[in-house]
Each structure stands twice: as C-alpha cells, then as structure tokens.
Design an enzyme around this catalytic site. Sequence first.
Site, PDB file in Angstrom:
ATOM      1  CG  LEU A  98      -2.261   0.706   1.157  1.00 49.23           C
ATOM      2  CD1 LEU A  98      -3.011   0.210  -0.029  1.00 49.23           C
ATOM      3  CD2 LEU A  98      -2.855   0.210   2.394  1.00 49.23           C
ATOM      4  CG  HIS A  99       3.442   2.218  -3.381  1.00 50.45           C
ATOM      5  ND1 HIS A  99       3.483   3.218  -4.450  1.00 50.45           N
ATOM      6  CD2 HIS A  99       3.181   0.921  -3.934  1.00 50.45           C
ATOM      7  CE1 HIS A  99       3.055   2.791  -5.685  1.00 50.45           C
ATOM      8  NE2 HIS A  99       2.916   1.315  -5.227  1.00 50.45           N
ATOM      9  CB  ALA A 100       2.935   7.081  -2.661  1.00 48.12           C
TER      10      ALA A 100
END
Lengths: 578, 95
Positions: free
Chosen positions: B14-16
């Site tokens: 769940l990165h940017a």
Amino acid sequence: MAKNQTKIKPLQGLAVSPGIAIGKAYIHIQFRPDFSEQTIPKDWVEEELKRFNKATESLLEQFQGLKKRKDADTEAVSILKAQSLILKDPELCALIENLVSKNKYALEYAIFQGFQTYIDKFEATANANLIERIPDLIEIRDRLALILHGQDSQYELPDECILVAKDYSIHDLIKYSSRIKALVLEKGGFTSHLAIIAHSLGIPAVFGVKEARERIANGEAIAVDAANGFIWSKPNAAILDQLKKQDESDKKQQIFLEYVLNQPSITRCGKSFELMANTELFEEYQGLKKVNCNRIGLLRTETILIQNPENHLPLRQFNYYKQFLADGSITSITIRLFDAGGDKIISNYTSQERNPYLGWRGIRFLLGQEKLLRQQLYAVCKLSGIYPGRIKIMIPMVSQVEEVLAFKKHLSEVQSELENNNVTFDRDIPIGLMIEVPAAVLMSSELAKHVDFFSIGTNDLTQYTMAADRGNDLVSDLYQQTNPAVWKLIKYTADSAKNAALPISVCGELAANPAAAAAMLGLGITKLSMMPAAIPKVKNLLLNRTFSSMVKLANDIIHCSSNTDVERLLKDFREKCD
Amino acid sequence: MASVIVKIINPAGLHARPSASLVKLSSSFKSKVFLDQDGYKVNAKSILGVMTLAAEQGSELTLSAIGEDEEVALQKIKTLFDAGFYEMEGDNQLN
C-alpha cells in the site's frame, strides 16, 4: 596574483543535474515560519478556523495553478497531486481544528503540532518509503504558514540568477524555472524530489554544498560546473575560459547528436535500416529516450533471478517487463529468456561446473528448470495480451533443433493454461533464436523452419568460434570480435535467413562498432541492436555512407585472411568518405 | 456497520499510488470507511492515515463502513484491493 587565483579551490557538492552556468549568485533566505507555542482567547477560535480554511483553499489553488504550467512535467504533476491529497486529508484537518477549538492553540502552532503528529508517526514506522515523504509534509506545513503570514511566497527573483540556498521548494523551482540559471543548495541528495525536478527542467544543480550561503556572497560572480559538482566563486579568466569552452563543446555535441538522431534512418543512397537498444534495467530507460530509440532489440532478464532468486514469480516478472511498455513509447521489445549459467551464476540454480561456458546455460538450463521457464513464459505471454504485436520472445544458446521443439511444447502448454484461465495473449507472438553457437549457424537453414526470427549474439559467437574465453588473460587476445571466421559465420547465418525469408538482426557488441555495423548492413542485416549510448555514432556513419560501399566492405572483410586486415578495413571505412 | 476482510496482493504493497486511489475511492462514499490492521484502525479517507499502515503485500486488513451506502462502499473498495489497485495484471498462476 593570477597565478594564485587558479589555485583557488572550488566549493564542491553532489552533481545532481549537469550543465554549466556563469552568473550572479542570489542568496535566497527562506522565510522562517513562526511556530512558537501560543494560545488564543476563546472568542478567537472561529476567526482562526476561518483563516485555516482560507489558507488551505489558497494553497490548493496554488497547486492547481502550478499543475497547469507548461513547464510542469509529469514528474512534477504527480508530486503536486500527492501533496494536494495530503492538504485535503480529513484527519489532519480535524486534528488541527481540534487543537485550535479545544486546546486554544494559535493556528500556526496547531498546524505545526498537527503535522508533527504525522511526521512522528511516519518516523516511527521506520519504513523508508514513508520517511522519504516527510519533506513533502514539511513543505506543505511551511507553505501554509507562509500564506498565513501574508507573504504568499510572492517574492521576486532576479533574472538569470544562480540561486544559492539552504533548501528550496519544488513549487518555487517550477514557478521560477525560467529565471534560475543554476541551483546550489546546502541540503539534498541525488534522489530527492527536488533533484529529479531540476534534472527534468534542465536546470544545472549542485546539492550538498556545505556552508554555501556563508562562502558565497550575494551578487557575487560565480561559475557552476554542475557536471562535476564544482562551484567557483569569483572565477578568474582562465577558469571562465575553460568552462565556456566546455559549455560550447557540450552544446555543439548536443546539437550534432540531436541532428543525427532526428534524421530518418536511411543510408546516403536511401536504404533504410533500424537501430534498436540492448537493455537490462529499467533505470536505463531514460537513456533510450535520449537517443530517440523506441525499440528494444534485446531485454536481458537474468537480473530478475540475480536480484531476487526467491521472488521471480510470474506476477513480479509481469510487472518488471510491463514498466518498459507502460508509457507507450516502446513499440517493440524482444525479451530474451533467462540466460543463466556461464559467467552469470545464480546461486539457487546453477551448479559448480568445470567448464561453465560449455555447460548448463541458456536454453539447456531452462529446459532443465521447467517451472522457471514456464513461469517466465506465462508472464511474457500474459503481457502480450495487453500489448499485442509489441513483444517478441528470444531463446538463448540454442545449439540444435530438438531444443526448439522442446521449448515450443512448453510454450503451447503454457498458452493452453492461459486459455483455460481466460487470460488473453498474443497468439502470433514471434519466437526467435539467439544465434551464438557455431552449431546453430551451421544448422541455421533447418532452425529457420521452426522460428520467426534470428538475432546473432556476436559476443558468445566470437568466444565459441575462437574457443577463447575473453575473461582469461592468457587467451583473451584470441577473442577477436572482428575475426574473419566470425564474419563468415555472420554471413552464413544472414544468407540462411535470406533464403528462408526470415527477419534477422544482430544484438552483440560488434554492432556498436560503426564500421562493423556498416559491414553488417552490407551483408543484408538491417536491424542492429546495441547499447543506447552507441546509437548516435553508429547512426552518423550509416547516414553518411552508401549501401554499395557497405556491400563492398562486407565482401572485402569476408575475403580477409587475418583479424588485423579486417581491423584496417574497418578503420579505413570509418575515416574515408566514399 | 458492515465489514469484510481484504488482502493486499500487489507486490509493492500500500505505497503512495495505491493509497491515493484508495483514498479517492473511499472519499466518494457518504459512509465512514475504516481500515483495521491488527487493531490499528485508520480512516480510509485519510491519505496520511492509510500511509501509516505501511501495509505490505500479503497483509490482511479489516475493511469496515458505516452509513447509508456502506454495502456498496465495501463492495467497490474490496474490488480495488482484489484488483491489486490495477497496478499489475498478473496473478498467482504457476507459483
């Protein structure tokens, strides 16, 4: 005096964006927001909340405006989008409003505390991705304070200045890009957002220059050599002269390259050819764009196994390959299946062999590691469903027809599995062979019946033809890429391909030698793949010679009796115009 | 109040970018939407909150919603997780 001056040492920093700039220094003093602890009386609360709302809206408007500027590239826009989302964060806004209405904090102090809560949380995760985002939070925080202070960041920069500062804002860099000749900062590293933006805006930049603001005076003449990370304050005539010469030659070279790269790929007499790139890492992708290259003639994939021996599952591979196609500029990519073995030892798989170059490598290895082969085929075929007509598969180290047949059996089984899973794929995905073993050359007419293209790998072909390991100092002088024996094999393969009407290319280092590339054209091989940096010089020579001179060169080479003779022919061809 | 378990399948976690798509989608519903990872609960409409989850590939989270459109919110958001945030088109075949 002058003698002493040349000995003056330049300031030095990290060269993050190349270029040369000579001009007046402008020391930019950043507005320091006042975030000191202050409280407010109860009846100010409503007013403070209104100010907060207004400041937020005004900053969002600024973001919108910057996004629309024509000099804001995609990199800048995506950073601005992320910052807008943070500014609109309902939890952050509620936290700040709460600090004002419940704790009676002055708005500036509430903003500081609100952002600090998240900065602390980001730090506590010890997650590198989150920690990298902290400067974004600080920038938004300070920007809000600036607006509240009434400055609205409307400071003026002198034209053509070399900006010297402790740190600088991405927003301001985009906004003032036309006025900033170069950027010298005390803070910052290669991978900061600011470095990326400076590079993409073409602004020379040196970061990490210690005490720059103390050691450079406002308005002083300075010269920045951002390719080397040097800053000369009060440069003397000798230094200026040297830098100007360097700048001129860089610009001339750049203009020349642009000219060459923008020409259609045809020889002086109008025969067309195609130059493609050999590549391996996605980081090299920008290099391809620089040389106007939109075809990858060889994508090496072993790096997936070497970097991640445990995690090379179809999904990961799929994403790895996809990134090369995602922006739509690459029109054709030839994916070479894992070429493990030889000097590319992959601990989990390849074993200690007495003679690895004559051992279990290329397709031999893949046929023994069925799962690995099928995972790779699954990923590549699946990708071909999204980009039909753009992807080709290339098999390394083939030495006999049986290997091709065994490979095709695996391919058709993987394709039926995709079909069962309702995954679309390109049914006509071209299958090609790396021709790098003399046996494959001699059997090329037979092999041609089973595949869609050939690509000659001259590096291994040289090694196997000369029976010389180029890494072995005792025999490396025998590793002669231009040896007539190698040329005879190239010609033999080209003739087989021609008789079978099979497309053929070369993807070895030899193609990066401009005269050798011309000789290959002379043999009828019009597609050449090479390291991107070699494309301009190869293209330049091919544009300026006639096809008939290339045919003659190839013919002369084939009849040479020694490598020295071939080298002389190639040198003469490069130097003399026809 | 309705809830469902969602799993992060895209390799980067769940990165940017996925966080941004999640927040944008969640914000389009009237219901309050939350994500809970082992008792750490965040507002799914808050980009900063979602980012502090630092959720990696394979993590399981409880997605819950409360409000008039809670059912459709859960369904739509779960689809986004199941699709790996449209960051990848691969799947787990042949693993």
